[in-house]
Enzyme design. Structure first.
Site, PDB file in Angstrom:
ATOM      1  N   HIS A  84      31.098 -65.966  64.749  1.00  0.00           N
ATOM      2  CA  HIS A  84      31.257 -65.772  66.195  1.00  0.00           C
ATOM      3  C   HIS A  84      31.559 -64.318  66.510  1.00  0.00           C
ATOM      4  CE1 HIS A  84      32.958 -66.536  70.303  1.00  0.00           C
ATOM      5  NE2 HIS A  84      31.939 -67.370  70.311  1.00  0.00           N
ATOM      6  N   CYS A  85      32.398 -63.698  65.705  1.00  0.00           N
ATOM      7  CA  CYS A  85      32.744 -62.288  65.913  1.00  0.00           C
ATOM      8  C   CYS A  85      31.517 -61.382  65.847  1.00  0.00           C
ATOM      9  CB  CYS A  85      33.744 -61.827  64.862  1.00  0.00           C
ATOM     10  SG  CYS A  85      35.324 -62.675  64.862  1.00  0.00           S
TER      11      CYS A  85
END
Length: 342
Positions: free
Chosen positions: A334-335
């Site tokens: 996600h990052c």
């Protein structure tokens, strides 16, 4: 353009593409530099099975990136490269937050100041320019803000409710107002949300100071997946406090949220060069059209975490990607990514 007429869609809204920023500084992954390009090619290939993947990278890197993506099995008609140089890879934080018009459905770029999580990693001027460059390349309108905000610090549902953390948004290194009411006004005005929910601290060892996308994520308008830990974990107290706060939250209909526990990996993930315990979380998954891409950490617990996500997202295909190498710099799937809504 009235900012209040635009809103940040939830991640499960239909996506036009997912954006990545290709690695340009091998020194960021000591001991595992050679493995990182192949990891990114595999990540891009996995996204391309579901939807287009758009990659920020210097023009001179494009031929090599295409070759690596093809070798990794990407659907090449869905791989798009843009001549956008970046300082680092964390597109969730330096990339744009894409907003949609309530009335027309127009998608615009929301451009906030990026200061590398409180000035921890310099330089970051190329990263900070990324939203404007993407807006220019796509021919989109761009709404610029004077305040600092990273995409990993906020999580929204379709009911215009937003999750964030005090450890990030009240941190003096973000140079935001100290008063929660002032910060809430900024978020409501800038992201088109109606209600702000505050959690406390983040994972131990998280360079972001505690981004929400390692801690708690909306599954739907009335359900939240949240990280938990065993009492022996250095993150136990923070995650327990966050869980207790989540229990007190209410949906737009005034009901408690359905809470799903997603335990942290029980075995520590260690950086090979210096022995640091890395902030591993299964909550750092990415939703794509028809699927969920989740981090694996080479543990037996990977399968149990996958089963929890499969139950939370029935009908979606859950795919695990080994994130032990990329986590050396502090984050997972996600990052690394930023979705662009349709």
């Amino acid at each position: 353009m009235s900012r209040s007429a635009f809103y940040l869609p939830p991640e499960w809204a239909p996506q036009a593409a997912v954006w990545l920023s290709w690695p340009s500084n091998p020194a960021l992954w000591p001991g595992r530099q050679e493995a990182i390009p192949s990891f990114f090619a595999g990540f891009a290939a996995a996204i391309s099975q579901f939807e287009p993947v758009r990659i920020n990278a210097a023009l001179e890197r494009h031929a090599d990136i295409f070759a690596l993506a093809k070798k990794a099995g990407a659907r090449m008609e869905r791989v798009e490269l843009f001549d956008h140089s970046t300082d680092d890879v964390w597109c969730r934080d330096h990339g744009p937050l894409f907003l949609k018009s309530i009335e027309t459905g127009e998608v615009v770029v929301s451009d906030w100041v990026f200061n590398a999580w409180g000035g921890k990693f310099e330089p970051c001027d190329k990263d900070d320019a990324t939203p404007r460059r993407i807006a220019h390349s796509l021919g989109m309108r761009c709404v610029s803000h004077e305040e600092i905000l990273e995409g990993g610090a906020v999580e929204v549902n379709g009911a215009r409710q937003l999750l964030t953390t005090e450890s990030v948004m009240l941190n003096p290194n973000r140079k935001l107002p100290k008063d929660k009411a002032d910060i809430e006004h900024i978020l409501k005005d800038g992201l088109g949300v109606d209600e702000i929910f505050w959690l406390g601290e983040g994972l131990d060892g998280d360079d972001t100071d505690g981004h929400i996308d390692n801690l708690a994520r909306f599954v739907s308008d009335d359900t939240i997946l949240a990280a938990t830990a065993e009492p022996s974990s250095p993150s136990y107290a923070a995650l327990r406090d966050n869980w207790e706060r989540l229990e007190k939250l209410r949906t737009k209909e005034g009901k408690p949220f359905n809470l799903i526990a997603l335990p942290l990996p029980p075995e520590p993930v260690i950086a090979p060069a210096d022995g640091r315990v890395l902030p591993a979380s299964y909550v750092n998954y990415l939703l794509v059209n028809g699927g969920v891409l989740m981090p694996f950490y080479g543990q037996a617990a990977d399968a149990a975490a996958k089963a929890i996500l499969e139950k939370a997202f029935p009908g979606l295909r859950v795919v695990g990607l080994d994130c032990r190498d990329v986590l050396i710099e502090g984050g997972a799937l996600h990052c690394l990514s930023q979705q662009q809504p349709m």
